[in-house]
Design an enzyme around this catalytic site. Structure first.
Site, PDB file in Angstrom:
ATOM      1  N   GLU A  95       0.836  -1.198   0.000  1.00  0.00           N
ATOM      2  CA  GLU A  95       0.000   0.000   0.000  1.00  0.00           C
ATOM      3  C   GLU A  95       0.869   1.244   0.000  1.00  0.00           C
ATOM      4  O   GLU A  95       1.878   1.320   0.700  1.00  0.00           O
ATOM      5  CB  GLU A  95      -0.906  -0.011   1.243  1.00  0.00           C
ATOM      6  CG  GLU A  95      -1.878   1.138   1.328  1.00  0.00           C
ATOM      7  CD  GLU A  95      -2.848   0.972   2.496  1.00  0.00           C
ATOM      8  OE1 GLU A  95      -3.534  -0.080   2.566  1.00  0.00           O
ATOM      9  OE2 GLU A  95      -2.911   1.864   3.361  1.00  0.00           O
ATOM     10  N   ASP A  97       0.251   5.336   0.651  1.00  0.00           N
ATOM     11  CA  ASP A  97      -0.754   6.211   1.257  1.00  0.00           C
ATOM     12  C   ASP A  97      -0.418   7.681   1.160  1.00  0.00           C
ATOM     13  O   ASP A  97       0.718   8.084   1.431  1.00  0.00           O
ATOM     14  CB  ASP A  97      -0.873   5.938   2.775  1.00  0.00           C
ATOM     15  CG  ASP A  97      -1.426   4.585   3.110  1.00  0.00           C
ATOM     16  OD1 ASP A  97      -2.058   3.964   2.251  1.00  0.00           O
ATOM     17  OD2 ASP A  97      -1.226   4.145   4.259  1.00  0.00           O
ATOM     18  N   GLU A  99      -2.213  10.471   3.491  1.00  0.00           N
ATOM     19  CA  GLU A  99      -3.191  10.719   4.549  1.00  0.00           C
ATOM     20  C   GLU A  99      -3.081  12.186   4.963  1.00  0.00           C
ATOM     21  O   GLU A  99      -1.991  12.649   5.321  1.00  0.00           O
ATOM     22  CB  GLU A  99      -2.958   9.805   5.749  1.00  0.00           C
ATOM     23  CG  GLU A  99      -3.248   8.346   5.441  1.00  0.00           C
ATOM     24  CD  GLU A  99      -3.045   7.434   6.627  1.00  0.00           C
ATOM     25  OE1 GLU A  99      -3.875   6.529   6.821  1.00  0.00           O
ATOM     26  OE2 GLU A  99      -2.057   7.624   7.361  1.00  0.00           O
TER      27      GLU A  99
END
Length: 287
Positions: A95, A97, A99
């Site tokens: 993954e 990310d 954020e």
């Protein structure tokens, strides 16, 4: 420590591109009643209140390419909220990310990037932005090749994660990814380590998304792990002299921009967190 590297952005050969109706190219994965469509479906609005957050994912999965989205973040009092834009593998838990960590009014957003490789995360970096991400839409991008993955904000590189499989560090070189976005409550950690909680009197919190573009190799849902290199070859670096020259020139400029971000806006790097990692992870030493 992991620092400046010379890299190139992908040659633009569009395999799949969605810059029209975002709602036609994603599936709602969480709380459909908290997702609104705007501008005839070209925008999706994710909502968060004290009953639920919301989210969506791409209909397709990809193997190498550039995944980008224009996002306008939750304005004003956004402490405790987390707006996420990321890609995740369908196997072995890889993954990448973005954020976006909300804050109290007048205080800046923090952008946290993280990398999960072979099921292991803990590779957070945090930066401030050089603009107000709630005033207008801005473009956030993950550009993924066999050599490295580049995180970009409005075409400015903010992070590079290099393929170091030869040194025993997992990398998604055979793991298709789907794009995902969500808006959720991270009040236990997101703002000042959880000291500032979400003020639900300001709910619903709303983040807006548009212009999802996947300049990437589409992998059929049944194909799973081990994407076909031949079908994705146009997204791999060319060996021609002209392409190499262009890539080298773009890479030098990219390294300068990355250095500018790290010098002026980086506020946390897991590689330099001696309390958390007395012995820094091995990729921190590999340029």
């Amino acid at each position: 420590m992991a620092g400046l590297v010379i890299f190139s952005l992908l040659i633009s050969v569009v395999s799949y591109c969605s810059n029209a109706k975002l709602s036609d190219n994603v599936d709602i994965t969480w709380s459909a009643d908290h997702v609104d469509r705007a501008n005839e479906g070209t925008e999706l609005l994710l909502k968060l209140d004290n009953s639920s957050g919301s989210g969506f994912k791409s209909k397709e999965q990809y193997m190498f390419g550039t995944i980008s989205m224009e996002i306008k973040l939750v304005p004003a009092e956004s402490a405790g909220t987390v707006t996420s834009f990321y890609v995740r593998s369908t196997s072995n838990y890889y993954e990448y990310d973005f954020e976006f960590l909300g804050n109290v009014s007048g205080e800046p957003y923090i952008v946290q990037t993280n990398v999960y490789a072979g099921g292991k995360g803990g590779r957070e970096q945090r930066i401030y932005l050089w603009f107000d991400p709630t005033a207008d839409f801005h473009t956030y991008t993950m550009s993924w090749t066999k050599q490295h993955t580049v995180f970009l904000v409005d075409s400015t590189p903010v992070r590079v994660f290099k393929n170091n499989e030869e040194n025993g560090i997992p990398y998604p070189s055979k793991n298709p990814m789907t794009m995902r976005s969500s808006l959720w409550s991270g009040e236990d950690w997101a703002t000042r380590g959880g000291l500032v909680k979400t003020n639900w009197n300001h709910a619903p919190f709303i983040a807006s998304f548009r212009n999802f573009i996947a300049d990437a190799c589409v992998v059929s849902q049944g194909q799973g792990q081990g994407g076909d290199d031949s079908s994705c070859s146009k997204f791999l670096p060319s060996s021609s002299a002209s392409s190499f020259s262009s890539a080298k020139m773009e890479g030098n400029l990219g390294s300068e921009k990355l250095g500018w971000v790290r010098k002026n806006y980086m506020i946390y790097d897991y590689c330099t967190d001696a309390l958390r990692y007395p012995s820094p992870p091995p990729e921190c030493f590999l340029i």
